[in-house]
Write a protein that holds these residues in place. Structure first.
Motif, PDB file in Angstrom:
ATOM      1  N   LEU A  96       0.818  -1.215   0.000  1.00  0.00           N
ATOM      2  CA  LEU A  96       0.000   0.000   0.000  1.00  0.00           C
ATOM      3  C   LEU A  96       0.851   1.263   0.000  1.00  0.00           C
ATOM      4  O   LEU A  96       0.601   2.196  -0.766  1.00  0.00           O
ATOM      5  CB  LEU A  96      -0.953  -0.006   1.190  1.00  0.00           C
ATOM      6  CG  LEU A  96      -2.125  -0.969   1.087  1.00  0.00           C
ATOM      7  CD1 LEU A  96      -2.829  -1.084   2.430  1.00  0.00           C
ATOM      8  CD2 LEU A  96      -3.091  -0.526   0.014  1.00  0.00           C
ATOM      9  N   VAL A  97       1.857   1.298   0.864  1.00  0.00           N
ATOM     10  CA  VAL A  97       2.709   2.495   0.938  1.00  0.00           C
ATOM     11  C   VAL A  97       3.461   2.678  -0.373  1.00  0.00           C
ATOM     12  O   VAL A  97       3.554   3.789  -0.904  1.00  0.00           O
ATOM     13  CB  VAL A  97       3.677   2.417   2.134  1.00  0.00           C
ATOM     14  CG1 VAL A  97       4.660   3.573   2.111  1.00  0.00           C
ATOM     15  CG2 VAL A  97       2.909   2.417   3.435  1.00  0.00           C
ATOM     16  N   ARG A  98       3.976   1.599  -0.924  1.00  0.00           N
ATOM     17  CA  ARG A  98       4.695   1.695  -2.207  1.00  0.00           C
ATOM     18  C   ARG A  98       3.776   2.204  -3.313  1.00  0.00           C
ATOM     19  O   ARG A  98       4.176   3.016  -4.144  1.00  0.00           O
ATOM     20  CB  ARG A  98       5.296   0.353  -2.585  1.00  0.00           C
ATOM     21  CG  ARG A  98       6.506  -0.014  -1.755  1.00  0.00           C
ATOM     22  CD  ARG A  98       7.021  -1.410  -2.108  1.00  0.00           C
ATOM     23  NE  ARG A  98       8.161  -1.769  -1.314  1.00  0.00           N
ATOM     24  CZ  ARG A  98       9.424  -1.507  -1.658  1.00  0.00           C
ATOM     25  NH1 ARG A  98       9.688  -0.891  -2.777  1.00  0.00           N
ATOM     26  NH2 ARG A  98      10.410  -1.879  -0.865  1.00  0.00           N
ATOM     27  N   HIS A  99       2.538   1.739  -3.317  1.00  0.00           N
ATOM     28  CA  HIS A  99       1.605   2.182  -4.354  1.00  0.00           C
ATOM     29  C   HIS A  99       1.206   3.645  -4.156  1.00  0.00           C
ATOM     30  O   HIS A  99       1.093   4.398  -5.138  1.00  0.00           O
ATOM     31  CB  HIS A  99       0.369   1.272  -4.359  1.00  0.00           C
ATOM     32  CG  HIS A  99      -0.439   1.407  -5.606  1.00  0.00           C
ATOM     33  ND1 HIS A  99      -0.003   0.967  -6.826  1.00  0.00           N
ATOM     34  CD2 HIS A  99      -1.658   1.970  -5.811  1.00  0.00           C
ATOM     35  CE1 HIS A  99      -0.911   1.229  -7.736  1.00  0.00           C
ATOM     36  NE2 HIS A  99      -1.927   1.836  -7.147  1.00  0.00           N
ATOM     37  N   LEU A 100       0.978   4.057  -2.920  1.00  0.00           N
ATOM     38  CA  LEU A 100       0.665   5.462  -2.641  1.00  0.00           C
ATOM     39  C   LEU A 100       1.778   6.390  -3.118  1.00  0.00           C
ATOM     40  O   LEU A 100       1.539   7.382  -3.804  1.00  0.00           O
ATOM     41  CB  LEU A 100       0.458   5.680  -1.143  1.00  0.00           C
ATOM     42  CG  LEU A 100      -0.825   5.192  -0.500  1.00  0.00           C
ATOM     43  CD1 LEU A 100      -0.722   5.319   1.009  1.00  0.00           C
ATOM     44  CD2 LEU A 100      -2.005   5.967  -1.022  1.00  0.00           C
ATOM     45  N   VAL A 101       2.997   6.060  -2.731  1.00  0.00           N
ATOM     46  CA  VAL A 101       4.132   6.912  -3.097  1.00  0.00           C
ATOM     47  C   VAL A 101       4.374   6.858  -4.599  1.00  0.00           C
ATOM     48  O   VAL A 101       4.682   7.869  -5.232  1.00  0.00           O
ATOM     49  CB  VAL A 101       5.392   6.523  -2.293  1.00  0.00           C
ATOM     50  CG1 VAL A 101       6.598   7.309  -2.758  1.00  0.00           C
ATOM     51  CG2 VAL A 101       5.153   6.755  -0.813  1.00  0.00           C
ATOM     52  N   GLY A 102       4.210   5.691  -5.192  1.00  0.00           N
ATOM     53  CA  GLY A 102       4.365   5.576  -6.639  1.00  0.00           C
ATOM     54  C   GLY A 102       3.378   6.455  -7.390  1.00  0.00           C
ATOM     55  O   GLY A 102       3.730   7.080  -8.401  1.00  0.00           O
ATOM     56  N   ALA A 103       2.139   6.520  -6.905  1.00  0.00           N
ATOM     57  CA  ALA A 103       1.140   7.386  -7.542  1.00  0.00           C
ATOM     58  C   ALA A 103       1.521   8.853  -7.401  1.00  0.00           C
ATOM     59  O   ALA A 103       1.344   9.645  -8.327  1.00  0.00           O
ATOM     60  CB  ALA A 103      -0.232   7.134  -6.928  1.00  0.00           C
ATOM     61  N   ALA A 104       2.052   9.247  -6.241  1.00  0.00           N
ATOM     62  CA  ALA A 104       2.462  10.643  -6.036  1.00  0.00           C
ATOM     63  C   ALA A 104       3.680  10.985  -6.895  1.00  0.00           C
ATOM     64  O   ALA A 104       3.756  12.071  -7.463  1.00  0.00           O
ATOM     65  CB  ALA A 104       2.760  10.895  -4.558  1.00  0.00           C
ATOM     66  N   VAL A 105       4.626  10.061  -7.010  1.00  0.00           N
ATOM     67  CA  VAL A 105       5.813  10.295  -7.837  1.00  0.00           C
ATOM     68  C   VAL A 105       5.419  10.423  -9.303  1.00  0.00           C
ATOM     69  O   VAL A 105       5.978  11.233 -10.049  1.00  0.00           O
ATOM     70  CB  VAL A 105       6.849   9.159  -7.630  1.00  0.00           C
ATOM     71  CG1 VAL A 105       7.946   9.214  -8.674  1.00  0.00           C
ATOM     72  CG2 VAL A 105       7.447   9.239  -6.230  1.00  0.00           C
ATOM     73  N   ALA A 106       4.422   9.651  -9.741  1.00  0.00           N
ATOM     74  CA  ALA A 106       3.988   9.675 -11.137  1.00  0.00           C
ATOM     75  C   ALA A 106       3.386  11.019 -11.546  1.00  0.00           C
ATOM     76  O   ALA A 106       3.274  11.300 -12.738  1.00  0.00           O
ATOM     77  CB  ALA A 106       2.971   8.558 -11.380  1.00  0.00           C
ATOM     78  N   ASP A 107       3.019  11.853 -10.582  1.00  0.00           N
ATOM     79  CA  ASP A 107       2.471  13.169 -10.902  1.00  0.00           C
ATOM     80  C   ASP A 107       3.523  14.118 -11.466  1.00  0.00           C
ATOM     81  O   ASP A 107       3.180  15.166 -11.993  1.00  0.00           O
ATOM     82  CB  ASP A 107       1.808  13.793  -9.674  1.00  0.00           C
ATOM     83  CG  ASP A 107       0.477  13.159  -9.361  1.00  0.00           C
ATOM     84  OD1 ASP A 107      -0.061  12.434 -10.219  1.00  0.00           O
ATOM     85  OD2 ASP A 107      -0.033  13.383  -8.246  1.00  0.00           O
ATOM     86  N   GLY A 108       4.801  13.780 -11.326  1.00  0.00           N
ATOM     87  CA  GLY A 108       5.854  14.546 -11.973  1.00  0.00           C
ATOM     88  C   GLY A 108       6.424  15.713 -11.200  1.00  0.00           C
ATOM     89  O   GLY A 108       7.116  16.543 -11.765  1.00  0.00           O
ATOM     90  N   GLY A 109       6.169  15.821  -9.933  1.00  0.00           N
ATOM     91  CA  GLY A 109       6.738  16.907  -9.135  1.00  0.00           C
ATOM     92  C   GLY A 109       8.181  16.622  -8.750  1.00  0.00           C
ATOM     93  O   GLY A 109       8.763  15.593  -9.104  1.00  0.00           O
TER      94      GLY A 109
END
Length: 171
Positions: A96-109
């Motif tokens: 879950l934590v890996r997926h949450l952070v992966g989604a935030a990283v994918a936003d490109g900030g």
């Protein structure tokens, strides 16, 4: 001059030195109401619009670079903090934590932050992308549910996209 001379009785002009009185200050206005006073989200014009405050619960925050390896680091930090607090570690936590952070990283900030709060045997884990975007990825939430999230959500705020999960630590 003698002691009876009127000039001898006058104090010297340099003693005591005459200082002007301090300027009178107007009373200070009351301090602005903060989120600590209200325990709610602050409104517009407060300088911290949209930010919420945790009260009466344990919490932690980790700022991270928006890099693929940040997901592993965030997972380890969340797991260690829950262990420090004496909480059970759910099997689904790492994914879950890996997926949450992966989604935030994918936003490109350039950066992401991970927030953890625990209260009454439940943990709230949130990843914040700090990157505004017009579109939300609708596939993130079903994937979080499949990974074992009790509740999950995603929203776009002025600080970027927030993706969160609520986990029952007792199971």
């Amino acid at each position: 001059m003698t002691h009876t001379d009127p000039e001898a009785r006058k104090p010297r002009p340099d003693y005591p030195p005459k200082t002007p009185p301090p300027p009178k200050r107007p009373p200070n206005p009351p301090p602005p109401q903060t989120e600590l006073d209200t325990g709610r989200t602050l409104g517009p014009g407060s300088g911290r619009a949209g930010r919420t405050l945790m009260r009466n619960r344990r919490g932690a925050t980790w700022p991270l670079e928006a890099q693929p390896w940040s997901a592993g680091r965030a997972s380890a930090q969340v797991s260690d903090r829950l262990k420090d607090w004496g909480c059970a570690r759910p099997d689904a936590l790492d994914g879950l934590v890996r997926h949450l952070v992966g989604a935030a990283v994918a936003d490109g900030g350039r950066r992401v932050s991970v927030h953890l709060a625990e209260e009454n045997g439940h943990a709230l884990i949130m990843a914040l992308s700090h990157q505004s975007s017009d579109a939300l990825d609708d596939a993130v939430l079903p994937q979080l549910r499949d990974l074992g999230a009790g509740s999950c959500g995603s929203e776009m705020t002025v600080d970027g996209r927030q993706v969160w999960v609520l986990l029952d630590l007792a199971s």
